[in-house]
Design a protein around this motif. Structure first.
Motif, PDB file in Angstrom:
ATOM      1  N   SER A 177       0.825  -1.205   0.000  1.00  0.00           N
ATOM      2  CA  SER A 177       0.000   0.000   0.000  1.00  0.00           C
ATOM      3  C   SER A 177       0.865   1.263   0.000  1.00  0.00           C
ATOM      4  O   SER A 177       0.623   2.194  -0.758  1.00  0.00           O
ATOM      5  N   GLY A 178       1.873   1.267   0.874  1.00  0.00           N
ATOM      6  CA  GLY A 178       2.698   2.457   0.999  1.00  0.00           C
ATOM      7  C   GLY A 178       3.671   2.615  -0.149  1.00  0.00           C
ATOM      8  O   GLY A 178       3.987   3.720  -0.573  1.00  0.00           O
ATOM      9  N   LEU A 179       4.140   1.487  -0.668  1.00  0.00           N
ATOM     10  CA  LEU A 179       5.179   1.546  -1.683  1.00  0.00           C
ATOM     11  C   LEU A 179       4.613   1.932  -3.038  1.00  0.00           C
ATOM     12  O   LEU A 179       5.162   2.780  -3.738  1.00  0.00           O
ATOM     13  N   TYR A 180       3.503   1.317  -3.405  1.00  0.00           N
ATOM     14  CA  TYR A 180       2.983   1.552  -4.747  1.00  0.00           C
ATOM     15  C   TYR A 180       2.006   2.713  -4.806  1.00  0.00           C
ATOM     16  O   TYR A 180       1.917   3.384  -5.827  1.00  0.00           O
ATOM     17  N   GLY A 181       1.282   2.944  -3.703  1.00  0.00           N
ATOM     18  CA  GLY A 181       0.346   4.062  -3.702  1.00  0.00           C
ATOM     19  C   GLY A 181      -0.732   3.873  -4.758  1.00  0.00           C
ATOM     20  O   GLY A 181      -0.998   2.767  -5.215  1.00  0.00           O
ATOM     21  N   GLY A 182      -1.362   4.975  -5.112  1.00  0.00           N
ATOM     22  CA  GLY A 182      -2.340   4.952  -6.200  1.00  0.00           C
ATOM     23  C   GLY A 182      -3.541   4.068  -5.908  1.00  0.00           C
ATOM     24  O   GLY A 182      -4.016   4.002  -4.773  1.00  0.00           O
ATOM     25  N   ALA A 183      -3.993   3.356  -6.941  1.00  0.00           N
ATOM     26  CA  ALA A 183      -5.233   2.584  -6.836  1.00  0.00           C
ATOM     27  C   ALA A 183      -5.103   1.442  -5.838  1.00  0.00           C
ATOM     28  O   ALA A 183      -6.028   1.174  -5.071  1.00  0.00           O
ATOM     29  N   ILE A 184      -3.920   0.785  -5.824  1.00  0.00           N
ATOM     30  CA  ILE A 184      -3.725  -0.340  -4.900  1.00  0.00           C
ATOM     31  C   ILE A 184      -3.846   0.149  -3.463  1.00  0.00           C
ATOM     32  O   ILE A 184      -4.496  -0.468  -2.622  1.00  0.00           O
ATOM     33  N   ASP A 185      -3.231   1.306  -3.218  1.00  0.00           N
ATOM     34  CA  ASP A 185      -3.269   1.900  -1.890  1.00  0.00           C
ATOM     35  C   ASP A 185      -4.708   2.186  -1.486  1.00  0.00           C
ATOM     36  O   ASP A 185      -5.150   1.813  -0.393  1.00  0.00           O
ATOM     37  N   THR A 186      -5.451   2.817  -2.385  1.00  0.00           N
ATOM     38  CA  THR A 186      -6.842   3.151  -2.087  1.00  0.00           C
ATOM     39  C   THR A 186      -7.637   1.893  -1.776  1.00  0.00           C
ATOM     40  O   THR A 186      -8.392   1.838  -0.805  1.00  0.00           O
ATOM     41  N   LEU A 187      -7.413   0.862  -2.584  1.00  0.00           N
ATOM     42  CA  LEU A 187      -8.136  -0.398  -2.401  1.00  0.00           C
ATOM     43  C   LEU A 187      -7.864  -0.989  -1.020  1.00  0.00           C
ATOM     44  O   LEU A 187      -8.784  -1.338  -0.273  1.00  0.00           O
ATOM     45  N   ILE A 188      -6.586  -1.064  -0.669  1.00  0.00           N
ATOM     46  CA  ILE A 188      -6.223  -1.674   0.610  1.00  0.00           C
ATOM     47  C   ILE A 188      -6.733  -0.824   1.779  1.00  0.00           C
ATOM     48  O   ILE A 188      -7.231  -1.354   2.776  1.00  0.00           O
ATOM     49  N   GLN A 189      -6.643   0.484   1.632  1.00  0.00           N
ATOM     50  CA  GLN A 189      -7.101   1.354   2.720  1.00  0.00           C
ATOM     51  C   GLN A 189      -8.609   1.213   2.927  1.00  0.00           C
ATOM     52  O   GLN A 189      -9.079   1.182   4.052  1.00  0.00           O
ATOM     53  N   ARG A 190      -9.362   1.138   1.822  1.00  0.00           N
ATOM     54  CA  ARG A 190     -10.817   0.975   1.967  1.00  0.00           C
ATOM     55  C   ARG A 190     -11.125  -0.377   2.614  1.00  0.00           C
ATOM     56  O   ARG A 190     -11.995  -0.479   3.471  1.00  0.00           O
ATOM     57  N   LEU A 191     -10.368  -1.406   2.217  1.00  0.00           N
ATOM     58  CA  LEU A 191     -10.561  -2.733   2.796  1.00  0.00           C
ATOM     59  C   LEU A 191     -10.349  -2.676   4.306  1.00  0.00           C
ATOM     60  O   LEU A 191     -11.130  -3.225   5.088  1.00  0.00           O
ATOM     61  N   ILE A 192      -9.288  -1.980   4.717  1.00  0.00           N
ATOM     62  CA  ILE A 192      -8.999  -1.851   6.143  1.00  0.00           C
ATOM     63  C   ILE A 192     -10.150  -1.137   6.845  1.00  0.00           C
ATOM     64  O   ILE A 192     -10.618  -1.563   7.905  1.00  0.00           O
ATOM     65  N   GLU A 193     -10.633  -0.064   6.215  1.00  0.00           N
ATOM     66  CA  GLU A 193     -11.724   0.684   6.848  1.00  0.00           C
ATOM     67  C   GLU A 193     -12.968  -0.185   6.993  1.00  0.00           C
ATOM     68  O   GLU A 193     -13.635  -0.157   8.032  1.00  0.00           O
ATOM     69  N   ILE A 194     -13.256  -0.984   5.959  1.00  0.00           N
ATOM     70  CA  ILE A 194     -14.437  -1.848   6.042  1.00  0.00           C
ATOM     71  C   ILE A 194     -14.254  -2.878   7.156  1.00  0.00           C
ATOM     72  O   ILE A 194     -15.124  -3.072   7.991  1.00  0.00           O
ATOM     73  N   LEU A 195     -13.065  -3.496   7.183  1.00  0.00           N
ATOM     74  CA  LEU A 195     -12.806  -4.514   8.204  1.00  0.00           C
ATOM     75  C   LEU A 195     -12.923  -3.932   9.600  1.00  0.00           C
ATOM     76  O   LEU A 195     -13.440  -4.553  10.508  1.00  0.00           O
ATOM     77  N   ARG A 196     -12.429  -2.701   9.752  1.00  0.00           N
ATOM     78  CA  ARG A 196     -12.440  -2.097  11.079  1.00  0.00           C
ATOM     79  C   ARG A 196     -13.822  -1.619  11.480  1.00  0.00           C
ATOM     80  O   ARG A 196     -14.076  -1.383  12.656  1.00  0.00           O
ATOM     81  N   SER A 197     -14.696  -1.439  10.508  1.00  0.00           N
ATOM     82  CA  SER A 197     -16.027  -0.948  10.858  1.00  0.00           C
ATOM     83  C   SER A 197     -16.963  -2.086  11.250  1.00  0.00           C
ATOM     84  O   SER A 197     -18.048  -1.851  11.754  1.00  0.00           O
ATOM     85  N   ILE A 198     -16.518  -3.327  11.032  1.00  0.00           N
ATOM     86  CA  ILE A 198     -17.357  -4.467  11.432  1.00  0.00           C
ATOM     87  C   ILE A 198     -17.258  -4.624  12.952  1.00  0.00           C
ATOM     88  O   ILE A 198     -16.154  -4.695  13.476  1.00  0.00           O
TER      89      ILE A 198
END
Lengths: 388, 354
Positions: free
Chosen positions: A206-227
């Motif tokens: 996420s940190g290294l590539y940034g961009g779309a991959i980063d956004t994807l992983i960050q949203r995934l984390i947010e979803i997981l944490r909101s459960i």
């Protein structure tokens, strides 16, 4: 570096500035050439609470390692005649000389309630022996032995010693707590290890590539944490087949715990990557033609490794407390597995708490370990960046 | 002071360099605008020469420097670099992998002596890293080279086992210079190398850079915001404003007779050591133009005391008004602007006694 060597002379008008650093004292010189780990250790050492906590944690893991040796009664052996015996004090001196012993217990029926009560009989002294023989077990899982730290000369330790009392089924609580350390502490390590792999991998990407991959992983984390975690765990635990053995359930629980646990670590790793990517020294290495793999391993990894260690230490107590909570609710490990959470299951109703409060004693190591890990994590976090 | 080669092509020629940064908004991160950090600039640097790039913070000078080194990919334009073998390559268009053989010929000196050295590596490892990357596997060889480099930047070779935190800002900057020199570059891009240092140390570092230029025949692109620093070390000066070069000339010419009102304002802000020489300072009104929404016409017109109607509508081109003196101002020929008629720039020997 030898001090005897005469300083080389330069045709430089600013000799004085250069000499300033030349004549450093031995102590300063020691700091000048110290690696980051040395600097971190020196700083960590000053954090008294963290140092004490480190020793406490080491002690706990030693207990987990030598659990069977420290126990004296078979933690799984039930006996209806010994149920709910109160803790029994050790007397260290007998008529002025050192001779640890306990008073034998005599079971009686209470004539009014018909309840079985146990009373110490001061005339019957049971002498305790060190390195006595007891139930057979495998030492460190390697070789069979039956030596235990304490025991009785002749006779059965299970029938005579009750340092922390017994539970409903007459199992010795002290011995069970020793053995419980093993599962409760190891599940923390295993869970964090799994979280670490997931967190470093996904956070790094996420940190290294940034961009779309980063956004994807960050949203995934947010979803997981909101459960909400408890319903999620309940659902996953309910999905676990009933006929799974202790080991299978153990691994399943580890996976469930790290499913949420990796998100924190991933964020730490991503944050460090993003910060380091912008550092001038990373750009300098790039401009010098250093390969990306070497930049990550040589420049970035050492800078966030210490932060990861601190974050991991702070994640461990979460794992331990989650396991305890899950098992307490009956969603995690189930008997016959022995863990602190399983032990606390026995103390779920007010009746037990009122009549046999010693069943709550399994909460004490939980509190101590969690506090110790938090203090240790604090100390490590403070020491993690010796250049800050 | 400098060694100029007679061969035709300059060491570095920048043509119509542009670098825009997209502004993204909203959930889908759509591009809603562009920050024109570097907007169509051209200049060249001859071998052995020092060109200074001057301007306020945010005017795009660091972006220019980074585009030249390909730390950033230019949006458009050419960066023509004459390699050691005499061929000319366009580093702006080459794929990143193909740049590797030329990387070592241009190196950078950073502004911040603290963040530019990895605190977790020894001085030896820091300076030897470019050597290692270029394939010198023999440790003794690297060691000898590092010793040599440390002596060149006037640091004691015994210090190489130390970590950067044991050094002062000036000494760290020397380590950074040694690292930049490790691969024998021909072009050094110095991004405000002295602005993070104490004034007393600044002079030492500037002198070191001048000495190294003499010894090694280096070419400098010197990025600075401080004209007094620039005056002592550069052959030519380019003044940037909101991503564009507004004036470029020989140092003496620019200081004595600036042709752009912005240069005049910058010069008036240069502190003068002699209180009797204190002139009237031109305080610019308003804010620096926003590079995302630059004004029409000349970007400087809202702050310019000499602006006329034409300035508000028509962008002035960078034109040669005198030999080697190019200005982007409609009124360059008619205005008589005030320069600094301070005594000629002090000799480096004098600087040292400052």
């Amino acid at each position: 570096m030898s001090k005897a060597k005469p300083p080389p002379t330069y045709e430089s008008p600013f000799q004085s500035e250069l000499d300033e650093a030349t004549f450093a004292t031995a102590a300063e010189e020691r700091v000048s050439v110290a690696t980051q780990w040395q600097l971190m250790w020196w700083r960590f050492r000053k954090h008294r609470l963290a140092m004490i906590s480190a020793f406490v944690i080491i002690a706990f893991y030693l207990v987990a390692l030598f659990a069977d040796f420290l126990a004296y009664a078979d933690p799984h052996k039930t006996e209806a005649f010994r149920s709910l015996i109160a803790p029994q004090p050790i007397h260290f001196f007998d008529e002025g000389r050192f001779s640890p012993h306990v008073f034998a217990l005599v079971g009686k029926r209470d004539p009014r309630t018909f309840k079985r009560v146990y009373e110490p009989d001061p005339t019957q002294k049971v002498a305790l022996r060190f390195f006595a023989e007891g139930y057979a077990y495998k030492f460190l899982g390697l070789f069979k032995t039956n030596r235990h730290l304490i025991g009785v000369e002749d006779g059965n330790a299970e029938e005579l010693i009750f340092l922390l009392g017994t539970d409903q089924l007459g199992r010795d609580l002290w011995s069970r707590m020793m053995v419980a350390c093993r599962l409760s502490l190891m599940i923390g390590l295993a869970g964090v290890a799994l979280s670490l792999v997931l967190g470093v991998l996904l956070g790094g990407i996420s940190g290294l590539y940034g961009g779309a991959i980063d956004t994807l992983i960050q949203r995934l984390i947010e979803i997981l944490r909101s459960i909400p975690t408890i319903p999620l765990w309940m659902g996953l635990a309910a999905a676990m087949p009933r006929d799974w053995g202790v080991v299978q359930v153990y691994f399943a629980i580890t996976v469930i715990l790290s499913l949420i646990g990796w998100t924190d670590l991933a964020r730490v790793v991503r944050g460090r990557f993003l910060a380091l990517r912008e550092e001038d020294f990373v750009l300098a290495a790039e401009l010098a033609g250093v390969g990306q793999m070497r930049i990550i391993l040589r420049h970035m990894a050492p800078s966030f490794l210490s932060h990861i260690i601190a974050a991991t230490t702070l994640a461990l107590p979460n794992m331990i407390i989650s396991e305890t909570a899950l098992s307490f609710l009956g969603l995690g490990l189930r008997p016959p597995a022995v863990s602190w959470g399983v032990l606390l299951q026995d103390a779920q109703n007010i009746q037990t708490v009122a009549i046999s409060p010693w069943l709550l004693s399994a909460a004490i190591p939980v509190v101590i370990v969690i506090l110790a890990f938090n203090f240790l994590g604090d100390g490590l976090r403070d020491a993690a960046d010796p250049y800050g | 002071m400098t060694i100029r080669s007679n061969s035709g092509a300059p060491l570095l020629e920048v043509r119509n360099l542009q670098r825009f940064f997209p502004i993204r908004r909203g959930l889908l991160r759509r591009v809603v605008g562009q920050v024109r950090a570097v907007d169509d600039i051209s200049f060249h640097i001859d071998r052995g020469e020092t060109l200074s790039l001057v301007g306020e913070s945010g005017c795009g000078k660091t972006t220019t420097a980074r585009c030249i080194l390909r730390a950033l990919k230019p949006t458009a334009g050419e960066v023509l670099f004459q390699t050691g073998a005499g061929e000319v390559v366009d580093t702006a268009s080459l794929p990143k992998a193909a740049l590797t053989p030329y990387r070592h010929q241009m190196q950078m000196i950073f502004q911040d002596p603290f963040s530019s050295l990895n605190p977790r590596m020894t001085v030896f490892d820091i300076i030897a890293e470019p050597l290692l990357a270029s394939g010198i596997k023999n440790r003794d060889q690297r060691r000898a080279r590092v010793e040599n480099l440390l002596e060149r930047v006037r640091l004691r070779p015994e210090f190489m086992q130390r970590y950067p935190h044991a050094f002062s800002g000036g000494q760290r900057q020397r380590i950074g210079i040694a690292r930049a020199l490790a691969l024998n570059p021909s072009l050094i891009v110095a991004d405000e190398p002295v602005s993070a240092l104490d004034v007393s140390v600044q002079a030492q570092i500037l002198n070191l850079l001048l000495d190294l230029q003499d010894e090694l025949g280096l070419t400098y692109l010197f990025v600075a915001h401080d004209l007094s620093v620039v005056k002592h070390i550069s052959d030519r000066v380019a003044v940037m404003y909101v991503g564009k070069i507004v004036e470029i000339a020989e140092t003496d010419q620019l200081f004595k007779a600036p042709k752009h009102p912005y240069t005049e304002a910058l010069l008036s802000a240069v502190p003068k050591p002699d209180p009797r020489l204190r002139s009237e300072r031109i305080v610019l009104q308003g804010e620096v133009a926003d590079p995302a929404h630059p004004p029409a016409g000349c970007y400087f017109h809202p702050r310019c005391a000499h602006a006329i109607d034409r300035c508000r509508s028509e962008t002035p081109p960078l034109e040669e008004v005198l030999p080697g003196h190019r200005v982007a101002c409609h009124r360059a020929r008619e205005l008589s602007l005030k320069g600094v008629d301070a005594p000629p720039s002090p000799h480096p020997q004098q600087l040292r006694t400052l």
